[in-house]
Design a protein around this motif. Structure first.
Motif, short mmCIF file in Angstrom:
data_model
loop_
_atom_site.label_atom_id
_atom_site.label_comp_id
_atom_site.label_asym_id
_atom_site.label_seq_id
_atom_site.Cartn_x
_atom_site.Cartn_y
_atom_site.Cartn_z
N ALA A 88 0.83 -1.21 0.00
CA ALA A 88 0.00 0.00 0.00
C ALA A 88 0.86 1.26 0.00
O ALA A 88 0.60 2.22 -0.73
CB ALA A 88 -0.93 -0.01 1.20
N ASP A 89 1.92 1.26 0.83
CA ASP A 89 2.83 2.42 0.84
C ASP A 89 3.60 2.53 -0.47
O ASP A 89 3.90 3.64 -0.93
CB ASP A 89 3.81 2.30 2.01
N ARG A 92 1.28 4.26 -2.85
CA ARG A 92 1.23 5.70 -2.57
C ARG A 92 2.48 6.40 -3.12
O ARG A 92 2.38 7.45 -3.77
CB ARG A 92 1.13 5.94 -1.06
N HIS A 252 -6.55 5.33 -7.14
CA HIS A 252 -5.48 5.17 -6.16
C HIS A 252 -5.95 4.41 -4.94
O HIS A 252 -5.24 3.53 -4.42
CB HIS A 252 -4.94 6.55 -5.77
N ARG A 253 -7.15 4.70 -4.49
CA ARG A 253 -7.70 3.96 -3.35
C ARG A 253 -7.89 2.49 -3.70
O ARG A 253 -7.64 1.61 -2.87
CB ARG A 253 -9.02 4.58 -2.91
N ARG A 256 -4.57 0.70 -3.68
CA ARG A 256 -4.09 0.45 -2.32
C ARG A 256 -4.82 -0.73 -1.69
O ARG A 256 -4.20 -1.55 -1.00
CB ARG A 256 -4.28 1.71 -1.47
#
Length: 259
Positions: A88-89, A92, A252-253, A256
């Motif tokens: 997830a990071d 981002r 983007h969500r 993730r």
């Protein structure tokens, strides 16, 4: 793990996101610096030689998600694991780096538009001309015409990133630069169609003046046509720029969650 990755691991910035950003910068800094130099060169050439090179920067920006995708996914996963970076990071960080690189290239295109001279008869792809067999002399584009053009292709870049950027995070899938360019050109085409369709619909919705009023309007430079065209541009900007930002945020969500 390579020696350079070990160096990053020893430094270990305070948060996983910072470590992810440091890793992305370490792996892609040469390309990002090259794009920064190209952005400056494109702007300088456009100003000094009066050559329209903004499209070069836009095409490079459109394919940036593919250029920054992992060429060796296993190596990338090992580095992130060694640094304690979650997927997830990593998503981002990659999204931020791509957006930053696209901004660098977009600035070169903006400079090529705003810092150069445009002849009165030259128009952007989504601009309009109020001369409609009225005998009026051509007038140069105003600042608003340049801003509309910048907003539309910026929105097309956001839509392109939202549509193709997820492939960079899916295992076993390679993001195609040709596919990214095709998506960008398709988004630009759709934006142009929205401008035309919206202008026509607004023109139909406006009350039609009488013959005498119509003659007076034409003498003043066809303000009714200008109102319809500006309204169409505003609607297209909302769809392209606003919709593109929303699409990228939602994408983007989703990236993730699937990471």
């Amino acid at each position: 793990m390579t020696d350079s990755a070990l160096t990053i691991a020893r430094q270990r910035p305070s948060t996983p996101l910072r470590r992810a950003l440091a890793l992305e910068w370490h792996r892609h800094r040469d390309r990002l610096l090259l794009f920064a130099v190209l952005s400056v060169v494109i702007g300088v050439i456009a100003v000094v030689l009066d050559v329209r090179l903004g499209w070069v920067a836009l095409l490079l920006a459109a394919r940036l998600p593919a250029d920054l995708a992992d060429r060796f996914p296993d190596e990338g996963r090992q580095l992130r694991s060694a640094l304690g970076i979650s997927r997830a990071d990593a998503v981002r960080a990659r999204t931020l780096v791509v957006c930053g690189g696209q901004l660098l290239l977009a600035l070169g295109a903006v400079a090529a538009i705003l810092l150069t001279d445009w002849p009165p008869d030259e128009r952007h792809w989504a601009s309009f001309d109020v001369r409609q067999d009225s005998g009026l002399a051509p007038t140069p584009m105003a600042l608003v015409d340049h801003l509309v053009d910048i907003g539309l292709w910026s929105g097309a870049l956001l839509w392109t990133h939202a549509l193709v950027g997820g492939s960079a995070f899916r295992l076993g899938e390679r993001l195609s630069a040709i596919g990214a360019l095709a998506s960008f050109l398709g988004a630009c085409l759709l934006a142009g169609l929205v401008v035309v369709a919206s202008s026509v619909l607004v023109g139909w919705a406006l009350p039609q003046p009488g013959p005498e009023a119509m003659e007076a309007l034409e003498t003043l430079g066809a303000p009714q046509f200008v109102l319809a065209a500006r309204s169409g541009q505003a609607i297209a900007l909302l769809v392209a720029l606003g919709g593109g930002a929303l699409a990228l945020t939602l994408a983007h969500r989703r990236w993730r969650r699937r990471a």
